[in-house]
Design a protein around this motif. Structure first.
Motif, short mmCIF file in Angstrom:
data_model
loop_
_atom_site.label_atom_id
_atom_site.label_comp_id
_atom_site.label_asym_id
_atom_site.label_seq_id
_atom_site.Cartn_x
_atom_site.Cartn_y
_atom_site.Cartn_z
N SER A 142 -2.79 -14.12 -6.70
CA SER A 142 -3.54 -12.88 -6.90
C SER A 142 -4.50 -12.99 -8.07
O SER A 142 -5.62 -12.48 -8.02
CB SER A 142 -2.58 -11.71 -7.12
OG SER A 142 -3.27 -10.49 -7.13
N CYS A 176 -7.49 -14.78 -6.84
CA CYS A 176 -8.32 -13.93 -5.98
C CYS A 176 -9.11 -12.91 -6.81
O CYS A 176 -10.28 -12.65 -6.54
CB CYS A 176 -7.47 -13.21 -4.95
SG CYS A 176 -6.65 -14.30 -3.76
N TYR A 177 -8.45 -12.34 -7.81
CA TYR A 177 -9.10 -11.36 -8.68
C TYR A 177 -10.29 -11.99 -9.42
O TYR A 177 -11.40 -11.43 -9.45
CB TYR A 177 -8.07 -10.82 -9.66
CG TYR A 177 -8.65 -10.01 -10.80
CD1 TYR A 177 -9.06 -8.69 -10.61
CD2 TYR A 177 -8.79 -10.57 -12.07
CE1 TYR A 177 -9.59 -7.95 -11.66
CE2 TYR A 177 -9.32 -9.82 -13.12
CZ TYR A 177 -9.71 -8.52 -12.91
OH TYR A 177 -10.24 -7.80 -13.96
N LEU A 185 -1.12 -7.41 -8.44
CA LEU A 185 -0.95 -8.10 -7.16
C LEU A 185 -1.96 -7.69 -6.10
O LEU A 185 -2.01 -8.31 -5.04
CB LEU A 185 0.47 -7.84 -6.63
CG LEU A 185 1.63 -8.29 -7.50
CD1 LEU A 185 2.96 -7.93 -6.84
CD2 LEU A 185 1.56 -9.79 -7.79
N SER A 206 -5.22 -7.89 -5.46
CA SER A 206 -6.22 -8.81 -4.90
C SER A 206 -5.58 -9.86 -4.00
O SER A 206 -6.08 -10.14 -2.91
CB SER A 206 -6.99 -9.49 -6.03
OG SER A 206 -7.74 -8.55 -6.78
N GLY A 207 -4.46 -10.41 -4.44
CA GLY A 207 -3.79 -11.42 -3.64
C GLY A 207 -3.18 -10.84 -2.38
O GLY A 207 -3.28 -11.45 -1.30
N CYS A 208 -2.56 -9.67 -2.48
CA CYS A 208 -1.96 -9.05 -1.30
C CYS A 208 -3.02 -8.71 -0.25
O CYS A 208 -2.81 -8.91 0.94
CB CYS A 208 -1.20 -7.79 -1.71
SG CYS A 208 0.38 -8.10 -2.53
#
Length: 420
Positions: free
Chosen positions: A117, A120-121, A389, A391-393
């Motif tokens: 995450s 990704c963020y 979490l 962004s990753g989720c």
């Protein structure tokens, strides 16, 4: 695909952005007047702690007590049997985790998800050129080796996931955070240089704008009262409308509010609402203040710098409703602020107190993926780590929905699947 999202908190907005980025036609339904007005308004600011975040997983911070210390779960008179059962299950899982002596599968899965995450963020903020209130680095302050013992498994899980993490003595920690009160003793600290603090609501609003530029639509002040699966897709009933709206799929990102929509469908989540608090205050000019983030492990309170403000967050309250505030939870925030950075803030104008409900399962891990009801997907139960979490989720959900290979292993993803 034509996809509906229920909820415009940080989970819903990031999911909308990722789906729109991959060419889907997205409509986000939100009962409030704008994005991030509820749980995502002013949560804890620290991201990247994984299983070391307060209330992240059973056992990662020891065994919480009910109605005990400032770091206990406050179980009020309004607590339901389901909420008290959740607390009993959490405490049991914590004891089991501590007896194992090694990182549990849940700790390993959450550590991997946290690292993914964070990637990704950073990828999103760099791609969009977002400028946000933030600070880098986090220190977890520990009284002694005994209080550090419950964290060892979570520390190992994070290291195995590739997160840099260093153990420091008090002198080295004070060099990183010179504003720490000189008369407050602690024995050692854990330093996570890649952890950071940020403004969840600011990010949510900016990402909503980015999603809209990609074609996503946001229907504010629009409440979904029922969801039904149909042969041609998924039907969403909007309050005040005679006919349901049809979509190819729907994603629930509405936190604890999702329980009322899932119950008629027979989807069991094991979620409860665990209420938390934060206070955000302007810093006094020239006063000692954190450079990054500091976590008081004993109280499970985080203190994070956001520009010229500090956000102090913590608390875990079952059975809370409405606007009632638990004085014990707020006292713990002020106590941590006065102990570590006394005189650092102005407590008059500009002081903001927030209270929000965080959906959380007894195992601590989020719900992510297919619900078991055709066309209905879940991105829920992030607990105190929704900001960290999200962004990753969102990216993992889009991979699953599109039938693509997941960034995490099937064994890791299995920990996030709902029961049916």
């Amino acid at each position: 695909m034509k996809i509906a999202i229920v909820g415009a908190g940080v989970a819903g907005v990031t999911t909308a952005y990722e789906l729109a980025r991959h060419g889907h036609a997205v409509t986000v339904f939100e009962r409030r007047a704008s994005a991030a007005e509820e749980t995502s308004f002013a949560p804890g600011a620290v991201r990247g702690l994984g299983p070391l975040a307060p209330w992240a997983l059973p056992g990662s911070m020891g065994v919480p007590r009910a109605l005990g210390s400032s770091a206990s779960v406050q179980a009020g008179r309004a607590s339901s049997l389901a909420e008290l059962r959740w607390l009993w299950q959490w405490q049991g899982a914590a004891r089991k985790a501590l007896r194992s002596g090694e990182p549990t599968p849940a700790m390993r899965a959450l550590a991997q998800l946290s690292q993914w995450s964070q990637h990704c963020y950073l990828d999103t903020t760099e791609a969009l050129g977002l400028e946000l209130e933030h600070s880098r680095g986090a220190l977890l302050l520990l009284r002694d080796d005994r209080t550090a013992a419950p964290l060892r498994q979570a520390v190992q899980a994070l290291r195995n996931a590739g997160a840099p993490l260093h153990e420091l003595d008090a002198a080295a920690a004070r060099k990183l955070e010179p504003g720490l009160a000189e008369n407050t003793d602690f024995a050692l600290a854990l330093h996570l240089p890649q952890a950071e603090a940020g403004n969840c609501r600011q990010y949510s609003v900016l990402l909503r704008q980015a999603a809209q530029r990609l074609g996503a639509e946001f229907a504010f002040q629009t409440e979904i009262t029922a969801i039904r699966s149909a042969s041609s897709g998924t039907k969403l009933q909007v309050r005040g409308e005679a006919e349901p709206r049809r979509f190819d799929a729907a994603v629930l990102c509405s936190g604890a509010d999702a329980l009322s929509l899932l119950a008629p469908l027979g989807v069991r989540t094991g979620m409860v609402a665990l209420w938390g608090y934060s206070l955000t205050a302007p810093l006094r000019e020239g006063a000692p203040a954190p450079q990054g983030s500091v976590l008081d492990v004993a109280r499970q309170v985080s203190l994070a710098r956001l520009g010229q403000r500090i956000r102090v967050s913590g608390g875990a309250e079952l059975g809370g409703t409405g606007e009632a505030q638990h004085p014990k939870a707020l006292h713990a925030l002020y106590e941590a602020l006065d102990i570590w950075f006394p005189g650092s803030v102005r407590r008059g104008a500009g002081l903001q107190i927030w209270r929000g409900a965080r959906a959380i399962r007894a195992g601590g891990l989020p719900l992510l993926g297919a619900s078991g009801v055709p066309g209905l997907w879940l991105n829920l139960a992030h607990g105190d780590s929704g900001w960290s979490l999200a962004s990753g989720c969102a990216r993992l959900l889009v991979q699953q929905l599109g039938g693509r290979e997941s960034a995490l292993s099937p064994a890791e993803m299995a920990h996030f699947a709902p029961t049916s």
